[in-house]
Design an enzyme around this catalytic site. Structure first.
Site, mmCIF file in Angstrom:
data_model
loop_
_atom_site.group_PDB
_atom_site.id
_atom_site.type_symbol
_atom_site.label_atom_id
_atom_site.label_comp_id
_atom_site.label_asym_id
_atom_site.label_seq_id
_atom_site.Cartn_x
_atom_site.Cartn_y
_atom_site.Cartn_z
ATOM 1 C CD GLU A 1 1.767 11.048 -0.500
ATOM 2 O OE1 GLU A 1 2.419 10.399 0.322
ATOM 3 O OE2 GLU A 1 0.965 10.533 -1.293
ATOM 4 C CG HIS B 1 0.611 7.146 -2.052
ATOM 5 N ND1 HIS B 1 0.092 8.214 -1.354
ATOM 6 C CD2 HIS B 1 -0.183 6.084 -1.745
ATOM 7 C CE1 HIS B 1 -0.972 7.815 -0.656
ATOM 8 N NE2 HIS B 1 -1.161 6.528 -0.883
ATOM 9 N N GLY C 1 -6.656 -2.760 11.733
ATOM 10 C CA GLY C 1 -7.665 -2.863 10.676
ATOM 11 C C GLY C 1 -7.237 -3.937 9.675
ATOM 12 N N GLY D 1 1.013 1.769 -2.733
ATOM 13 C CA GLY D 1 0.396 0.693 -1.948
ATOM 14 C C GLY D 1 -0.687 -0.081 -2.677
ATOM 15 N NE ARG E 1 -3.694 8.935 3.212
ATOM 16 C CZ ARG E 1 -3.913 7.854 2.459
ATOM 17 N NH1 ARG E 1 -2.975 6.930 2.325
ATOM 18 N NH2 ARG E 1 -5.039 7.713 1.804
ATOM 19 C CB THR F 1 2.369 1.145 3.328
ATOM 20 O OG1 THR F 1 1.867 0.342 4.410
ATOM 21 C CG2 THR F 1 3.665 0.543 2.805
ATOM 22 N NE ARG G 1 -10.608 2.518 16.051
ATOM 23 C CZ ARG G 1 -11.322 2.826 15.014
ATOM 24 N NH1 ARG G 1 -11.341 4.054 14.580
ATOM 25 N NH2 ARG G 1 -12.021 1.921 14.381
ATOM 26 C CB ILE H 1 -4.001 -2.602 5.646
ATOM 27 C CG1 ILE H 1 -5.034 -2.247 4.566
ATOM 28 C CG2 ILE H 1 -2.599 -2.636 5.030
ATOM 29 C CD1 ILE H 1 -4.881 -0.852 3.971
HETATM 30 C C1 DGY Z 1 -5.574 4.697 -0.166
HETATM 31 O O1 DGY Z 1 -6.427 4.047 -0.778
HETATM 32 O O2 DGY Z 1 -5.863 5.375 0.822
HETATM 33 C C2 DGY Z 1 -4.188 4.639 -0.675
HETATM 34 O O3 DGY Z 1 -3.332 5.392 0.085
HETATM 35 C C3 DGY Z 1 -4.143 5.084 -2.124
HETATM 36 O O4 DGY Z 1 -4.520 4.027 -2.879
#
Ligand code: DGY
Length: 308
Positions: free
Chosen positions: A265, A283, A152, A285, A236, A234, A174, A154
């Site tokens: 978390e 967390h 994706g 990111g 989940r 970064t 996937r 990111i």
């Molecule tokens: C998201 O946007 O999913 C991040 O983990 C939190 O900003």
């Protein structure tokens, strides 16, 4: 006047306050407080943070709910099927946090491989005696394969960063194995997970937490990584088996780990606090002023559309 928009805290920038001015009445109440619970009965728009899991029972308590918004791109903390069944619009924040999150993954990668936290602690401790040939040696990245889980936005943005470091990005996604992923300045191989793990000096997670990805990097998968491999997460918690990761770090099998997210978390496995060669972040990111303001604007635009 009844509560129209229920949120738990202000967001960065003025977008949420502006939404409240446009569609009175906005109530800010702590998550799961008595006030928050009571307001659900009237709420038309519910705003959740990534740290606030919303349940089917919450939807049941909110018969007037038209939209459920989350101040995140991730939606794994929302009851998506129940929203779909009720016709409740789900609004999240894709796109605007891509670069910030990829930046943080890069920061973790460099921090782990170049032992930034240990070096900083050494200087601050006052115990640094000066330059030495073998002091805090890290590992280089150029020429090594970076396995990226998820293609994706990111994952692609992170690939561009690793390419700029001279690494060779490769993907699992996937879409299965075979073919290539175009990440902008180049094309990277799309591989079967086992092949990717076996070749990667670095594995970085950029896929959402879903039924398919929960436990994707379990002990058996982690054991396929080459000796000294580095893992960056970064995405989940829950995708990576943290207990197995700690075991492999302690045994010396893994070279290092950089985490921004954790299963369950903000509670984290206490063993992380003692584990060598790790960099642990809370967390962060998407945590830039620009990104969090853009997330709030995008979210509130979507919620305004749902309110009509
Ligand atoms: C998201 O946007 O999913 C991040 O983990 C939190 O900003």
């Amino acid at each position: 006047m009844s509560v129209r928009i229920l949120a738990t805290s202000p967001l960065v920038g003025s977008a949420l306050a502006d939404l409240g001015a446009r569609f009175p009445r906005l109530l800010l109440a702590p998550f799961r407080s008595a006030e928050w619970n009571a307001a659900l009965a009237e709420t038309e728009v519910l705003v959740a943070l990534v740290s606030e899991p919303i349940t089917q029972a919450d939807l049941d308590a909110a018969p007037n709910l038209k939209a459920l918004g989350t101040y995140s791109v991730g939606v794994n903390h929302l009851p998506l099927k129940a929203c779909e069944a009720r016709g409740i619009t789900v609004v999240n924040t894709p796109g605007v946090l891509t670069e910030a999150t990829a930046d943080l993954a890069l920061a973790l990668l460099l921090a782990v491989t170049r032992r930034v936290a240990e070096g900083e602690a050494l200087v601050r401790s006052g115990a640094w005696q000066g330059w030495a040939p073998d002091q805090l040696l890290g590992s280089g990245l150029a020429g090594k394969t970076c396995g990226i889980l998820g293609s994706g936005p990111i994952g692609l943005a992170f690939a561009r960063r690793t390419w700029a470091l001279g690494m060779v990005p490769a993907f699992w996604d996937r879409n299965g194995q075979g073919g290539h992923v175009d990440f902008g300045p180049g094309r990277a191989r799309r591989m079967d997970l086992s092949d990717l793990l076996a070749r990667s000096a670095v594995i970085s997670l950029h896929c959402p937490l879903t039924e398919q990805t929960r436990g994707l990097l379990d002990r058996a998968a982690l054991e396929q990584l080459p000796e000294g491999a580095v893992i960056i997460n970064t995405a989940r918690g829950g995708i990576l088996d943290e207990s197995a990761t700690i075991d492999l770090l302690e045994s010396g099998r893994l070279g290092g780990v950089g985490l921004d997210v954790y299963d369950g978390e903000p509670r984290i496995d206490p063993r992380w606090l003692q584990t060598p060669r790790t960099v642990l972040l809370p967390h962060l990111g998407s945590a830039t002023v620009e990104t969090r303001a853009a997330m709030a604007s995008l979210l509130c635009e979507g919620l305004a559309a749902a309110l009509g």
